[in-house]
Design an enzyme around this catalytic site. Structure first.
Site, PDB file in Angstrom:
ATOM      1  CG  ASP A  75      -2.242  -0.733   0.909  1.00 15.58           C
ATOM      2  OD1 ASP A  75      -2.420  -1.119  -0.265  1.00 15.58           O
ATOM      3  OD2 ASP A  75      -3.032  -0.946   1.836  1.00 15.58           O
ATOM      4  N   GLY A 130       2.193   2.447  -2.573  1.00 10.55           N
ATOM      5  CA  GLY A 130       1.901   3.135  -3.838  1.00 10.55           C
ATOM      6  C   GLY A 130       2.652   2.637  -5.062  1.00 10.55           C
ATOM      7  CB  THR A 132      -0.225  -0.714  -8.245  1.00  7.62           C
ATOM      8  OG1 THR A 132       0.221  -1.939  -7.655  1.00  7.62           O
ATOM      9  CG2 THR A 132      -1.037  -1.015  -9.473  1.00  7.62           C
ATOM     10  CG  HIS A 147       9.632  -8.013  -1.525  1.00  4.52           C
ATOM     11  ND1 HIS A 147       9.388  -6.678  -1.587  1.00  4.52           N
ATOM     12  CD2 HIS A 147       9.385  -8.390  -0.275  1.00  4.52           C
ATOM     13  CE1 HIS A 147       8.990  -6.279  -0.436  1.00  4.52           C
ATOM     14  NE2 HIS A 147       8.969  -7.290   0.381  1.00  4.52           N
TER      15      HIS A 147
HETATM   16  N1  LIG Z   1      -2.788  10.503  -1.516  1.00  2.00           N
HETATM   17  C1  LIG Z   1      -2.067   9.612  -2.179  1.00  2.00           C
HETATM   18  N2  LIG Z   1      -2.469   8.343  -2.216  1.00  2.00           N
HETATM   19  C2  LIG Z   1      -1.709   7.453  -2.894  1.00  2.00           C
HETATM   20  C3  LIG Z   1      -0.516   7.822  -3.544  1.00  2.00           C
HETATM   21  N3  LIG Z   1       0.021   6.730  -4.107  1.00  2.00           N
HETATM   22  C4  LIG Z   1      -0.825   5.712  -3.821  1.00  2.00           C
HETATM   23  N4  LIG Z   1      -1.862   6.149  -3.101  1.00  2.00           N
HETATM   24  C5  LIG Z   1      -2.974   5.356  -2.580  1.00  2.00           C
HETATM   25  O1  LIG Z   1      -2.469   4.367  -1.696  1.00  2.00           O
HETATM   26  C6  LIG Z   1      -3.181   3.162  -1.837  1.00  2.00           C
HETATM   27  C7  LIG Z   1      -2.234   2.031  -2.182  1.00  2.00           C
HETATM   28  O2  LIG Z   1      -1.617   2.254  -3.437  1.00  2.00           O
HETATM   29  P1  LIG Z   1      -1.132   1.083  -4.372  1.00  2.00           P
HETATM   30  O3  LIG Z   1      -0.510   1.689  -5.562  1.00  2.00           O
HETATM   31  O4  LIG Z   1      -2.198   0.073  -4.572  1.00  2.00           O
HETATM   32  O5  LIG Z   1      -0.033   0.469  -3.423  1.00  2.00           O
HETATM   33  P2  LIG Z   1       0.883  -0.799  -3.694  1.00  2.00           P
HETATM   34  O6  LIG Z   1       2.165  -0.491  -3.035  1.00  2.00           O
HETATM   35  O7  LIG Z   1       0.901  -1.120  -5.147  1.00  2.00           O
HETATM   36  O8  LIG Z   1       0.084  -1.862  -2.902  1.00  2.00           O
HETATM   37  P3  LIG Z   1       0.181  -3.438  -3.034  1.00  2.00           P
HETATM   38  O9  LIG Z   1       0.157  -3.747  -4.523  1.00  2.00           O
HETATM   39  O10 LIG Z   1      -1.057  -3.888  -2.331  1.00  2.00           O
HETATM   40  O11 LIG Z   1       1.438  -3.825  -2.389  1.00  2.00           O
HETATM   41  C8  LIG Z   1      -4.231   3.405  -2.917  1.00  2.00           C
HETATM   42  O12 LIG Z   1      -5.434   3.740  -2.299  1.00  2.00           O
HETATM   43  C9  LIG Z   1      -3.683   4.577  -3.688  1.00  2.00           C
HETATM   44  O13 LIG Z   1      -4.687   5.359  -4.275  1.00  2.00           O
HETATM   45  C10 LIG Z   1      -0.113   9.203  -3.475  1.00  2.00           C
HETATM   46  O14 LIG Z   1       0.908   9.626  -3.986  1.00  2.00           O
HETATM   47  N5  LIG Z   1      -0.936  10.036  -2.769  1.00  2.00           N
END
Ligand SMILES: Nc1nc2c(ncn2[C@@H]2O[C@H](COP(=O)(O)OP(=O)(O)OP(=O)(O)O)[C@@H](O)[C@H]2O)c(=O)[nH]1
Length: 607
Positions: free
Chosen positions: A21, A23, A25, A87
């Site tokens: 989470d 960010g 993706t 990872h």
């Molecule tokens: N405000 C804000 N929210 C973000 C940002 N980047 C990601 N998010 C939010 O954070 C949450 C997780 O983002 P993902 O891109 O799914 O994170 P991840 O690291 O890919 O997560 P996993 O694939 O589950 O490991 C989502 O609700 C995104 O919308 C950012 O720069 N700002």
């Protein structure tokens, strides 16, 4: 010269890692989205499991930076981003002695900082020696942040209140601190003096796109700097790695691969690593995704005649169902090289599949990459591995663990990463008390095992401690002889230390006088009496009051030499002050007869 110029440079392969989470993706989507929006000719092309961002797109996106920071002229044809972050994917991007990824982005949520999987990601990057940049993500969530979509972060930072920047820098300092603990020198990217020694931290928002231009510029710069001298050209037969083995309707078993070197053509003979032995087969088709605008077409893939590094491609060939993710794939250019290449693939796979006679844990994982990472993690924590294999937990694994358990209880376990436990294996494990740890997060799996290991060690320590005779000193109270013999029952005062039923007793001379049978306090049987208490004890053995022991006499617990040694070493902290003091008196008495009493064997020869 002109020939030299015609050689094609290959794109560096970039992977994205970070805590769940944080960010990853969203960042990858943003990079793809931003670059699609740049609407350059020859814009990003979709690969299997990867996206290629060509250099003209990177140049366009980083254009506004030219006035702000010195940017490098791009010599590379672009960057190939691995689409699936995390990872587990990264660990499968393995090749002998390292990683297929040339660079990585470590995503850290600037509000949350380092989290368990961030440490794990850094550990893996360190193990595989992959240079990386930190994307301190979600700056838009800093209280008071004014978003400036898709702008360079240097411009956006100028538009923030000083207190907002102060907050941001504080968070960055924390990230720097964690990196320092793991052996990395780092700084905010615009304060870095030496890019080859320091890790750049770029504040970004994957959501608004702020900072993405800098991130891309730094990646390109880092790629050119790090790969200088070993700038890779596309030539010769392809080398790659299996990312995933898939059954594909209409095609049969296929493998998704990343080709990191050379060229692969339809009809080529390839050698692919399998669990049992190398697979030798012929490429029937090379598939890449249909371009987005043609997605209306019924087919998802398009066949191509050849693919050159760096690329993500799906390979269709007979016999690929036995291939394993994380295994190497090589194109055989000349028939006479086949045996040599087969041998090499076999060796590379066997290096990961451990089978030794040493006492150690049994490790099972879903792919070669995760297995290798898991084994390396265990080794770095000094946990020995007896067997490491790809596939579900079988009865044979449980039998191996049973064999280990006989000699070393703590290692008679199975660590299973992202694999099933077969029913008969489960049954046997339950019957024999073999613990199977299962998880799909590496650090969690190891953490669970270590927690269990610590509990087991603590339990064994407790058991050993329970067996030791504690120092104790008592005085037979005059006038409190309840029974003279068979057994003798007397009232005593505990002068120091502790007494318990079963403890042998001795006189001040060192002479043994039976052992404590029972202790009673005000008519009630108790299991322990401590300094200051007055209790009645019965004494087992041929002890008669008035003959062997006398009213007013002092007795001690008769501690064996090995116990006295442990009290002074391993269990020193388990003794109270008065117990320690009593032990010293006992040692003094005992040494009159045995000068080596309470010492480690041979210690008396120390000068
Ligand atoms: N405000 C804000 N929210 C973000 C940002 N980047 C990601 N998010 C939010 O954070 C949450 C997780 O983002 P993902 O891109 O799914 O994170 P991840 O690291 O890919 O997560 P996993 O694939 O589950 O490991 C989502 O609700 C995104 O919308 C950012 O720069 N700002």
């Amino acid at each position: 010269m002109s020939e030299e110029r015609q050689r094609r440079l290959r794109q560096p392969i970039v992977a994205v890692l970070g805590h769940v989470d944080h960010g990853k993706t969203t960042l990858l989507d943003k990079i793809r989205g931003t670059t699609v929006a740049a609407k350059e000719p020859g814009q990003i092309t979709q690969h299997v499991g990867a996206s290629l961002v060509p250099s003209n797109v990177i140049e366009k996106v980083t254009e506004p930076l030219k006035k702000l920071i010195p940017t490098v002229k791009l010599e590379l044809p672009g960057l190939l981003f691995i689409d699936t972050p995390g990872h587990e994917i990264f660990t499968n991007l393995r090749k002998r002695g390292g990683a297929v990824a040339d660079l990585a982005i470590l995503v850290v949520d600037i509000m949350e900082g380092f989290q368990p999987q961030t440490y794990e990601a850094v550990e893996i990057l360190k193990q595989r020696k992959v240079p990386f940049i930190v994307a301190a993500n979600k700056v838009d969530r800093i209280p008071g942040w004014r978003p400036n979509p898709d702008q360079p972060i240097l411009i956006s930072m100028r538009k923030q209140d000083p207190s907002v920047i102060e907050f941001m820098d504080n968070q960055i300092y924390k990230i720097m601190g964690e990196l320092a603990k793991m052996g990395f020198d780092s700084d905010r990217f615009d304060r870095i003096k030496n890019y080859t020694r320091q890790i750049a931290i770029v504040p970004i928002s994957a959501k608004t796109g702020e900072g993405v231009p800098e991130l891309l510029a730094l990646l390109a710069g880092l790629a050119q700097r790090f790969m200088k001298g070993k700038l890779k050209y596309v030539e010769g037969p392809a080398k790659g790695v299996v990312m995933e083995v898939k059954e594909e309707p209409g095609y049969g078993s296929t493998i998704d691969t990343i080709i990191y070197d050379g060229i692969i053509k339809q009809g080529d003979t390839i050698v692919v690593g399998g669990i049992e032995e190398p697979i030798v087969t012929k490429v029937r088709a090379l598939l890449i995704p249909e371009p987005l605008q043609e997605i209306r077409a019924t087919k998802r893939f398009r066949a191509v005649d050849e693919v050159s590094a760096a690329a993500g491609v799906k390979i269709v060939a007979p016999g690929l169902d036995k291939a394993v993710a994380g295994a190497p794939i090589y194109v055989v250019e000349r028939e006479e090289d086949l045996e040599k290449i087969k041998e090499q693939v076999k060796k590379e796979v066997e290096e990961v599949l451990i089978e030794t006679d040493a006492e150690g844990v049994i490790v099972k994982a879903d792919t070669l990459g995760t297995l290798e990472a898991l084994v390396q993690f265990l080794r770095s924590r000094n946990i020995p591995v007896r067997m490491a294999r790809v596939g579900p937990v079988t009865k044979r694994d449980v039998m191996e663990a049973i064999a280990v358990k006989r000699h070393k209880k703590e290692y008679g376990v199975i660590l299973a990463f992202n694999v099933k436990v077969l029913p008969e294996a489960k049954e046997l494990a339950e019957k024999e008390g073999i613990k199977i740890f299962q998880h799909n997060v590496i650090y969690k799996l190891i953490e669970d095992f270590e927690e269990w290991l610590n509990k087991l060690k603590e339990e064994e320590r407790r058991k050993e401690l329970e067996k030791l005779i504690r120092p104790g000193k008592i005085r037979i109270l005059p006038g409190f002889v309840f029974r003279r013999s068979d057994p003798a029952i007397v009232g005593v005062e505990v002068l120091g230390g502790t007494i318990k039923p079963g403890y042998p007793l001795m006189k001040e001379s060192g002479e043994r006088v039976g052992s404590i049978l029972q202790i009673q306090d005000k008519g009630k049987t108790v299991h322990v009496a401590r300094a200051g208490q007055q209790v009645a004890i019965s004494i087992k053995g041929r002890v008669m009051v008035g003959r062997h022991i006398h009213e007013g006499e002092i007795l001690y617990t008769d501690i064996p030499s090995s116990h006295a040694r442990l009290w002074q070493t391993k269990f020193r902290k388990e003794l109270s002050d008065d117990e320690w003091h009593t032990l010293q008196e006992i040692i003094k008495i005992k040494r009159k007869q045995d000068p080596l009493y309470g010492l480690a064997i041979g210690a008396s020869t120390n000068k």
